[in-house]
Design an enzyme around this catalytic site. Structure first.
Site, PDB file in Angstrom:
ATOM      1  N   PRO A  43       0.840  -1.216   0.000  1.00 15.83           N
ATOM      2  CG  PRO A  43      -0.884  -1.605   1.539  1.00 15.83           C
ATOM      3  CD  PRO A  43       0.439  -2.156   1.061  1.00 15.83           C
ATOM      4  CB  CYS A  44       1.784   3.256  -2.630  1.00 13.69           C
ATOM      5  SG  CYS A  44       0.344   3.221  -3.722  1.00 13.69           S
ATOM      6  N   PRO A  45      -0.116   5.006  -0.131  1.00 12.54           N
ATOM      7  CG  PRO A  45      -1.887   4.949   1.390  1.00 12.54           C
ATOM      8  CD  PRO A  45      -1.149   4.107   0.399  1.00 12.54           C
TER       9      PRO A  45
END
Length: 375
Positions: free
Chosen positions: A94-96
């Site tokens: 997950p990259c936010p």
């Protein structure tokens, strides 16, 4: 020939590309149950085989240190190697926390830490090869880049020869402006008799052996910046317009809507109803706002990110995009569908999180051809 273990699977867009490229899926791991259920549903609808070792509904942390599934993963790897298989790990944490438009907390963020956990999983279990996928912010933002280079250093110290590349998914034919950083690594033992001394010493995989662009269909600049793309025009509900000349039609929203027959797709009626009439004042093709971006039918889409108040509007209908239309923008095959019981929020979150299918397929083919070459 080669089997993959997929982490942060989501609803399986990246996995589908690898499956269609010729890899076998050994096992998948996903923490969010609705996404894993969607993965199972889509595979059943598409008549694809289930993973050899099944589905792991848990955090990736269960596969390292004294986690619950450490021994299971070791056993799976040993069994495949006994059968003569090469084994790879694939995943896009997950990259936010690394996204300029997201939380930007970096490695200290809850999701940012999962990138390190994925690398730790690779180092502890030592697959023959791996793929790491993330947002361009991890590559281009100075403080995030330092963390990324640290991860690469740890992988080299663990015996992996690396190559990485900043790609845009439109280069593979997906109708979307979506940059991603990709890193591929393979154990040095496979390359020591192939590479020259300099490459081995630097732990770098040369482009002559592994070309990220081998499966790309379009030049990035040509696809994104060509002057023939239309700009904006007043929104006219239900309007019909002719295709402009000199555009790359296969990269347009309208092309993919027709290709996937989105109005008759099982997810055609899955869309949010806007609460305000103001969205009708947004011009077709006006994607410059933070929210309420109306796509242009004869142009590609901005990044399909459907969270954080980002709302994408249909080019010529007075509504938001449907899940069927969003899946088309992610270049999924027309037969791919999400379960009817899945909430709208989960549908759009899993779509926005996923790697566009054509990009996944292109990258998987690149890796497949490389492995075939060195074997």
């Amino acid at each position: 020939m080669a089997s993959i273990f997929s982490f942060f699977t989501g609803s399986g867009f990246l996995d589908l590309g690898f499956e269609k490229a010729g890899f076998k899926t050994a096992a998948v791991n996903e923490y969010h149950a609705p996404f894993l259920n969607a993965y199972k549903h889509s595979r059943k609808v598409m008549s694809l085989p289930e993973p050899m070792f099944g589905h792991y509904h848990c955090s990736i942390e269960e596969f390292i240190n004294d986690g619950k599934y450490v021994d299971s993963l070791k056993e799976h790897l040993a069994q495949l190697r006994t059968d003569g298989e090469m084994v790879g790990f694939i995943g896009g944490p997950p990259c936010p926390d690394f996204s300029v438009g997201g939380k930007n907390k970096g490695q200290e963020g809850e999701n940012g830490r999962l990138s390190k956990t994925y690398i730790d999983t690779i180092i502890q279990h030592r697959p023959d090869f791996f793929l790491f996928e993330n947002v361009k912010g991890l590559w281009r933002t100075k403080r995030h880049r330092e963390f990324y280079e640290q991860l690469k250093s740890e992988l080299r110290d663990a015996g992996y020869i690396l190559t990485d590349h900043l790609i845009n998914c439109i280069q593979y034919g997906a109708p979307q402006d979506r940059d991603r950083i990709l890193m591929f690594g393979i154990k040095k033992e496979y390359m020591s008799s192939i590479l020259d001394d300099t490459s081995c010493k630097n732990m770098l995989l040369p482009e002559a052996l592994f070309s990220w662009e081998s499966q790309m269909q379009y030049d990035r600049t040509e696809a994104l910046k060509q002057p023939s793309w239309p700009t904006t025009e007043p929104f006219n509900e239900g309007s019909l317009t002719s295709k402009p000349s000199n555009i790359l039609e296969a990269l347009t929203i309208e092309y993919w809507f027709k290709k996937n027959d989105v109005l008759n797709h099982p997810n055609a009626d899955a869309f949010f109803t806007p609460k305000s009439e103001k969205f009708k004042t947004v011009d077709e093709g006006d994607t410059g706002k933070k929210s309420f971006k109306r796509l242009h039918r004869w142009r590609y889409s901005p990044t399909a990110a459907y969270g954080n108040n980002e709302v994408h509007l249909h080019p010529y209908k007075a509504r938001r995009l449907s899940a069927a239309e969003a899946l088309a923008i992610q270049s999924l095959p027309a037969e791919f569908e999400l379960p009817a019981t899945m909430t709208l929020s989960d549908k759009f979150k899993t779509i926005g999180n996923g790697v566009p299918y054509l990009a996944a397929l292109g990258v998987a083919k690149t890796i497949y051809e490389f492995i075939d070459k060195i074997k």
